[in-house]
Write a protein that holds these residues in place. Structure first.
Motif, PDB file in Angstrom:
ATOM      1  N   PRO A  16       1.222  -5.887   9.309  1.00 31.28           N
ATOM      2  CA  PRO A  16       1.507  -5.667   7.892  1.00 31.28           C
ATOM      3  C   PRO A  16       2.594  -4.618   7.642  1.00 31.28           C
ATOM      4  N   VAL A  17       3.177  -4.064   8.710  1.00 29.88           N
ATOM      5  CA  VAL A  17       4.145  -2.970   8.564  1.00 29.88           C
ATOM      6  C   VAL A  17       5.573  -3.490   8.735  1.00 29.88           C
ATOM      7  N   VAL A  18       6.453  -3.038   7.850  1.00 32.40           N
ATOM      8  CA  VAL A  18       7.866  -3.397   7.893  1.00 32.40           C
ATOM      9  C   VAL A  18       8.668  -2.118   8.129  1.00 32.40           C
ATOM     10  N   VAL A  19       9.534  -2.145   9.122  1.00 31.40           N
ATOM     11  CA  VAL A  19      10.374  -0.997   9.484  1.00 31.40           C
ATOM     12  C   VAL A  19      11.831  -1.402   9.334  1.00 31.40           C
ATOM     13  N   SER A  20      12.645  -0.551   8.719  1.00 30.05           N
ATOM     14  CA  SER A  20      14.061  -0.865   8.582  1.00 30.05           C
ATOM     15  C   SER A  20      14.916   0.368   8.742  1.00 30.05           C
ATOM     16  N   ALA A  21      16.199   0.156   9.055  1.00 30.20           N
ATOM     17  CA  ALA A  21      17.158   1.241   9.209  1.00 30.20           C
ATOM     18  C   ALA A  21      18.551   0.674   9.006  1.00 30.20           C
ATOM     19  N   SER A  22      19.489   1.534   8.568  1.00 31.14           N
ATOM     20  CA  SER A  22      20.847   1.068   8.322  1.00 31.14           C
ATOM     21  C   SER A  22      21.845   2.196   8.478  1.00 31.14           C
ATOM     22  N   TYR A  23      23.122   1.812   8.592  1.00 31.47           N
ATOM     23  CA  TYR A  23      24.191   2.799   8.532  1.00 31.47           C
ATOM     24  C   TYR A  23      25.327   2.259   7.683  1.00 31.47           C
ATOM     25  N   CYS A  24      26.082   3.184   7.100  1.00 27.20           N
ATOM     26  CA  CYS A  24      27.296   2.885   6.349  1.00 27.20           C
ATOM     27  C   CYS A  24      28.304   3.972   6.689  1.00 27.20           C
ATOM     28  N   GLY A  25      29.495   3.563   7.132  1.00 29.49           N
ATOM     29  CA  GLY A  25      30.518   4.550   7.411  1.00 29.49           C
ATOM     30  C   GLY A  25      31.160   4.361   8.764  1.00 29.49           C
ATOM     31  N   LEU A  35       0.808  -1.210   0.000  1.00 29.38           N
ATOM     32  CA  LEU A  35       0.000   0.000   0.000  1.00 29.38           C
ATOM     33  C   LEU A  35       0.847   1.269   0.000  1.00 29.38           C
ATOM     34  N   ALA A  36       1.998   1.223   0.640  1.00 20.19           N
ATOM     35  CA  ALA A  36       2.839   2.419   0.731  1.00 20.19           C
ATOM     36  C   ALA A  36       4.256   2.036   1.103  1.00 20.19           C
ATOM     37  N   ASP A  37       5.193   2.862   0.656  1.00 18.75           N
ATOM     38  CA  ASP A  37       6.606   2.668   0.999  1.00 18.75           C
ATOM     39  C   ASP A  37       7.304   4.020   0.932  1.00 18.75           C
ATOM     40  N   LEU A  38       8.183   4.271   1.892  1.00 27.73           N
ATOM     41  CA  LEU A  38       8.972   5.504   1.861  1.00 27.73           C
ATOM     42  C   LEU A  38      10.318   5.247   2.523  1.00 27.73           C
ATOM     43  N   ARG A  39      11.363   5.713   1.848  1.00 21.16           N
ATOM     44  CA  ARG A  39      12.716   5.644   2.406  1.00 21.16           C
ATOM     45  C   ARG A  39      13.266   7.056   2.538  1.00 21.16           C
ATOM     46  N   ARG A  40      13.978   7.304   3.629  1.00 21.75           N
ATOM     47  CA  ARG A  40      14.672   8.563   3.832  1.00 21.75           C
ATOM     48  C   ARG A  40      16.156   8.304   4.082  1.00 21.75           C
ATOM     49  N   ASP A  41      16.982   9.197   3.560  1.00 23.62           N
ATOM     50  CA  ASP A  41      18.425   9.095   3.728  1.00 23.62           C
ATOM     51  C   ASP A  41      18.936  10.277   4.540  1.00 23.62           C
ATOM     52  N   PHE A  42      19.919  10.006   5.391  1.00 26.77           N
ATOM     53  CA  PHE A  42      20.499  11.029   6.246  1.00 26.77           C
ATOM     54  C   PHE A  42      22.025  10.951   6.183  1.00 26.77           C
ATOM     55  N   GLU A  43      22.651  12.050   6.554  1.00 22.01           N
ATOM     56  CA  GLU A  43      24.109  12.095   6.655  1.00 22.01           C
ATOM     57  C   GLU A  43      24.485  12.595   8.037  1.00 22.01           C
ATOM     58  N   LEU A  44      25.505  11.983   8.605  1.00 23.49           N
ATOM     59  CA  LEU A  44      26.010  12.378   9.911  1.00 23.49           C
ATOM     60  C   LEU A  44      27.483  12.730   9.742  1.00 23.49           C
ATOM     61  N   PRO A  45      27.869  13.971   9.989  1.00 23.84           N
ATOM     62  CA  PRO A  45      29.263  14.365   9.771  1.00 23.84           C
ATOM     63  C   PRO A  45      30.230  13.567  10.637  1.00 23.84           C
ATOM     64  N   GLY A  46      31.416  13.303  10.112  1.00 23.14           N
ATOM     65  CA  GLY A  46      32.457  12.653  10.876  1.00 23.14           C
ATOM     66  C   GLY A  46      33.259  13.673  11.662  1.00 23.14           C
ATOM     67  N   LEU A  72      28.762   9.167   8.606  1.00 25.31           N
ATOM     68  CA  LEU A  72      27.827   8.057   8.422  1.00 25.31           C
ATOM     69  C   LEU A  72      26.770   8.422   7.400  1.00 25.31           C
ATOM     70  N   ARG A  73      26.358   7.436   6.621  1.00 25.08           N
ATOM     71  CA  ARG A  73      25.161   7.526   5.794  1.00 25.08           C
ATOM     72  C   ARG A  73      24.118   6.620   6.429  1.00 25.08           C
ATOM     73  N   LEU A  74      22.961   7.170   6.741  1.00 23.33           N
ATOM     74  CA  LEU A  74      21.913   6.453   7.458  1.00 23.33           C
ATOM     75  C   LEU A  74      20.658   6.379   6.616  1.00 23.33           C
ATOM     76  N   THR A  75      19.868   5.317   6.812  1.00 23.94           N
ATOM     77  CA  THR A  75      18.587   5.205   6.122  1.00 23.94           C
ATOM     78  C   THR A  75      17.487   4.842   7.115  1.00 23.94           C
ATOM     79  N   ALA A  76      16.281   5.218   6.774  1.00 21.67           N
ATOM     80  CA  ALA A  76      15.074   4.797   7.489  1.00 21.67           C
ATOM     81  C   ALA A  76      14.024   4.482   6.437  1.00 21.67           C
ATOM     82  N   GLU A  77      13.298   3.392   6.616  1.00 21.39           N
ATOM     83  CA  GLU A  77      12.278   3.011   5.636  1.00 21.39           C
ATOM     84  C   GLU A  77      11.108   2.345   6.328  1.00 21.39           C
ATOM     85  N   VAL A  78       9.904   2.643   5.848  1.00 24.87           N
ATOM     86  CA  VAL A  78       8.687   2.017   6.355  1.00 24.87           C
ATOM     87  C   VAL A  78       7.848   1.575   5.161  1.00 24.87           C
TER      88      VAL A  78
END
Length: 273
Positions: A227-236, A121-132, A139-145
């Protein structure tokens, strides 16, 4: 990565690969917080069973979105923003995905966005940056629902994710970027320290890109609640800072999951329906 959904496999999620300790953090006993397997635990290890937060810790189908409009509203009400992530996070470029699409892993192990299938029914991902700072990369971070039509559809997404990690230990999230040395694991509720979701997946590996360099530590987590899936990640970051990076991700991941539960969870005894 917590985005792909193109393979169908067993509906029962089993631990596979190595369950690394990169997603751990803190000594809290809060059962609403993801608590991964101990560092170095492997697929053959038996993690102690844990109880759910309460007998009513489940999604209520009557409160779950039934239309795309309601699903989009739910997603936007719970997905993390830069204030939720905190720690000086700022919006990435791009910041939001096209809400009419989601990411699919192709047979070439590359990711591409495609139109939402009928079961989503719906999906959205957001990307974030965290200064070193200093010699520590940012860091590069993501959030998705993602909101599926049914809890079974969400369970299939979890199963497909496990197959994808086994089929593609090296993945291309975007042009010029690479994930490698991926190992994954999954816990159903009551197993492997999962007392907070219907199913919980974790993934660890390395990431690098043409613009940011690398390889750097990479970690991702995904959980379903109805029915809801939540995810998050980091790289860096670095090997020395990956525990702190995982704590940041776990914090806003937990806030998103709590938001989902507040909106579609069953009422506790004595509360209104």
């Amino acid at each position: 990565m917590g985005l792909g959904r193109h393979l169908r496999g067993s509906g029962v999620l089993l631990v596979c690969g190595l369950l690394l300790g990169g997603c751990s953090g803190g000594d809290t006993d809060d059962r609403t917080t993801p608590r991964p397997a101990p560092s170095g635990a492997s697929a053959g290890d038996d993690a102690p069973p844990v109880a759910a937060e309460s007998p009513t810790e489940a999604a209520d189908p009557a409160r779950s979105p039934r239309t795309a409009e309601d699903a989009r509203a739910l997603v936007r009400s719970v997905i993390a923003d830069e204030q939720t992530v905190g720690n000086g996070a700022r919006r990435g470029t791009p910041y939001e995905s096209d809400p009419a699409t989601w990411a699919v892993l192709g047979e070439d192990c590359g990711w591409r966005r495609e139109t939402l299938p009928a079961d989503v029914l719906a999906d959205l991902r957001r990307d974030f940056e965290l200064p070193g700072g200093g010699d520590v990369p940012g860091l590069r971070l993501t959030a998705e629902v993602t909101v599926h039509r049914t809890a079974l559809d969400a369970a299939w997404e979890q199963a497909r994710m496990m197959e994808e990690a086994m089929a593609c230990p090296r993945q291309i999230p975007r042009a010029g970027e690479e994930l490698s040395d991926l190992t994954s694991g999954a816990y159903v509720r009551g197993e492997g320290y999962n007392a907070f979701s219907d199913d919980w997946l974790i993934e660890n590996g390395r990431c690098d890109s043409n613009t940011s360099g690398g390889p750097y530590p990479y970690a991702w987590m995904q959980a379903t609640f109805g029915p809801v899936v939540v995810s998050a990640s980091y790289c860096g970051g670095s090997e020395e800072t990956k525990e702190a990076a995982a704590d940041i991700v776990r914090e806003y991941f937990t806030q998103m999951l709590r938001g989902v539960k507040a909106r579609i969870g069953r009422s506790a005894p004595g509360e209104g329906s």
